[in-house]
Design an enzyme around this catalytic site. Structure first.
Site, mmCIF file in Angstrom:
data_model
loop_
_atom_site.group_PDB
_atom_site.id
_atom_site.type_symbol
_atom_site.label_atom_id
_atom_site.label_comp_id
_atom_site.label_asym_id
_atom_site.label_seq_id
_atom_site.Cartn_x
_atom_site.Cartn_y
_atom_site.Cartn_z
ATOM 1 N N LYS A 141 0.838 -1.206 0.000
ATOM 2 C CA LYS A 141 0.000 0.000 0.000
ATOM 3 C C LYS A 141 0.870 1.252 0.000
ATOM 4 C CE LYS A 141 -3.498 2.496 2.681
ATOM 5 N NZ LYS A 141 -4.490 2.443 3.761
ATOM 6 N N HIS A 171 -7.975 -34.095 -31.988
ATOM 7 C CA HIS A 171 -8.828 -32.907 -31.851
ATOM 8 C C HIS A 171 -9.903 -33.103 -30.786
ATOM 9 C CE1 HIS A 171 -6.873 -30.945 -35.206
ATOM 10 N NE2 HIS A 171 -7.049 -32.042 -35.934
#
Length: 542
Positions: free
Chosen positions: A141, A297
């Site tokens: 912070k 696939h």
């Protein structure tokens, strides 16, 4: 360096993992940096020659409650949170007699490691860090004046900036702060993931009948989805070369296909992972029977059972040799030399199995140098599937062969004679195999092996035609549909799909049923004398 860089004169160091701390110690000694530290970290730094100030000398309060409280004190947090570009903060620190920190180095208690070790609840709770995240978030912070370091990979750069007296620029401090926030967020998400599974919503929290939501497993579907994954591999590209891709792993879980041990071949690609995972799931639907799947696939082009793994592979490959070119092979049993010799002449991208005979592994490694050889010790265990949609996630329990209708004893005979033992085996095989075929799915099987698969079509008629066509277009011209069985992943909306299979010679069909035209479909089977079972269970795979 720009003039917003801040030299590091005072540092706070509190780390659980001490790896790499030597490089920081050397820099602190060389620069004469004032160092405040805690417990075992202070001891380690002192052994490395650093003149350390123990944290209790700063706070005026001893470490207590088995180390649960040591840095939770205003003398520490005011020094972390004071914005030294703010004159009022500077003045207040002076009034309070508190020195500011320029650098905070923290890493946290090993919560994920503790969970993975199988520790009991009490020991796991003790590894929930409180003071560490507070210091990290406070320093992040206050990136205006404090540099926060949580990643040991940054130690060398920190040491350099400490020794040369330059410190970090505001831009660099903000980058370190962003990393720190990501670190504590991932840490908290890991705790939440564990806690949501260990401490689900109790029944006493339901206030009234109006508050009752649809029945759902709170362990799998928490009210807030806050899990985290760590990026472990950056892949060459995604489904296509213009897409970027990476593999992320769950820090609480070191098992599963994503943790496969690669024993040979080129690095795994995005498509390799997708296809191999699909093949891996498919073969374990048949355990403890020996099964081999060939996937292309994300769809099987062959799936079979065998008395040996080599036999299963031979039968699976025979389903569609053309499509098997460039495919992925998965086995749920140890790959033998005989199977490896069968794989050798076939161009294959990936092979995955729980283990390999030494001779089989040597053959594959030496004769197929590009083949990606994966070893995964355990079967799939995922109980939940996640799919991203734009702006959200869809989460569902994994589709397993565990519904009531997956048991052939629960099937309803609606046409023809009851299947004999061999035919029933093939029907059970076909029904289990259909789960891993993309919808709309039709599968033709014989001798516990696929002989024709129709998948991914937008209507069931096309899938039926495709399954029959693939079954009957081998080089030898054999009609493999004749005398085979068929499975459909969902009901036949009209009789036309079933009629295609019946005309091709299928002798038995298993399907969920549930269409408003079920009677038409059943009548077509009765007219042809074909056995038909309804399962009442669907296995869509979109």
């Amino acid at each position: 360096m720009s003039n917003n860089a801040r030299p590091i004169k005072r540092a706070l160091v509190s780390v659980f993992h001490k790896d790499g701390i030597e490089v920081l110690a050397k820099a602190f000694v060389a620069a004469g940096t004032e160092v405040v530290s805690t417990g075992s970290t202070a001891k380690k730094l002192a052994e490395l020659g650093v003149n350390v100030t123990p944290v209790e000398k700063v706070t005026g309060f001893p470490e207590s409650l088995d180390g649960r409280v040591k840095t939770l004190d205003p003398h520490i947090h005011a020094g972390i949170l004071a914005d030294m570009t703010n004159p009022e903060h500077v003045s207040q620190l002076a009034e309070l007699g508190i020195k500011p920190f320029d650098l905070v180095v923290v890493n946290l208690y090993p919560f994920a490691d503790t969970v993975r070790s199988g520790a009991n609840e009490a020991d796991t709770i003790e590894k929930i860090d409180i003071g560490g995240p507070s210091m990290v978030r406070g320093a992040a912070k206050n990136s205006a004046t404090v540099a926060i370091v949580t990643d040991p990979n940054d130690y060398a750069l920190v040491a350099e900036r400490v020794e040369n007296g330059t410190g970090f620029t505001l831009e660099e401090r903000r980058y370190l702060a962003a990393k720190a926030f990501a670190h504590t967020t991932a840490y908290d998400a890991t705790i939440i993931e564990w806690a949501s599974k260990q401490w689900p919503k109790p029944a006493s929290f339901v206030k009234s009948e109006d508050d009752v939501e649809p029945q759902i497993d709170e362990k799998l579907f928490p009210a807030t989805f806050t899990e985290t994954w760590d990026r472990t591999h950056v892949l060459r590209y995604g489904e296509n070369p213009h897409q970027q891709a990476a593999l992320y792993l769950d820090p609480l879980n070191r098992n599963g296909f994503a943790h496969a041990e690669q024993l040979g071949g080129k690095p795994m690609s995005y498509n390799n992972y997708v296809d191999a995972d699909a093949a891996w799931r498919a073969v374990w639907d048949f355990a403890p029977q020996i099964a081999v799947a060939v996937v292309k696939h994300n769809n099987p082009c062959g799936l079979a059972l065998g008395k040996t793994v080599a036999e299963a592979h031979k039968k699976a490959h025979a389903c569609d040799p053309m499509s098997a070119y460039g495919g992925v092979i998965a086995a749920n049993s140890t790959v033998t030399l005989e199977m490896a010799e069968g794989v050798r002449p076939i161009f294959t991208e990936v092979i995955v199995a729980p283990d390999y005979e030494p001779e089989a592994l040597e053959l594959l490694q030496t004769k197929k140098k590009n083949l990606r050889i994966l070893k995964v010790a355990e079967p799939p265990k995922a109980k939940r599937q996640i799919r991203q949609i734009d702006g959200g996630l869809l989460v569902q329990s994994t589709d397993l062969i565990n519904a009531v209708g997956d048991d052939p004893d629960a099937w309803k005979l609606v046409s023809g004679e009851p299947a004999d033992a061999e035919t029933l085996k093939d029907l059970v095989f076909a029904w289990r195999a259909i789960r891993c075929v993309k919808s709309n799915a039709i599968l033709v099987a014989h001798d516990q092996a696929t002989v024709g698969i129709g998948m991914g079509q937008v209507n069931r008629v096309d899938s039926c035609n495709l399954a029959v066509e693939r079954a009957n277009t081998l080089a030898d011209g054999a009609n493999r549909t004749n005398g085979s069985v068929a499975a459909s992943d969902a009901f036949f909306p009209f009789a036309d799909g079933a009629e295609i299979l019946i005309k091709a010679g299928v002798k038995a069909i298993v399907q969920p049923g549930g269409s408003i035209r079920d009677e038409e479909v059943i009548e077509a089977a009765k007219k042809a004398g074909v056995t038909m079972y309804l399962t009442g269970t669907r296995h869509f795979f979109h």
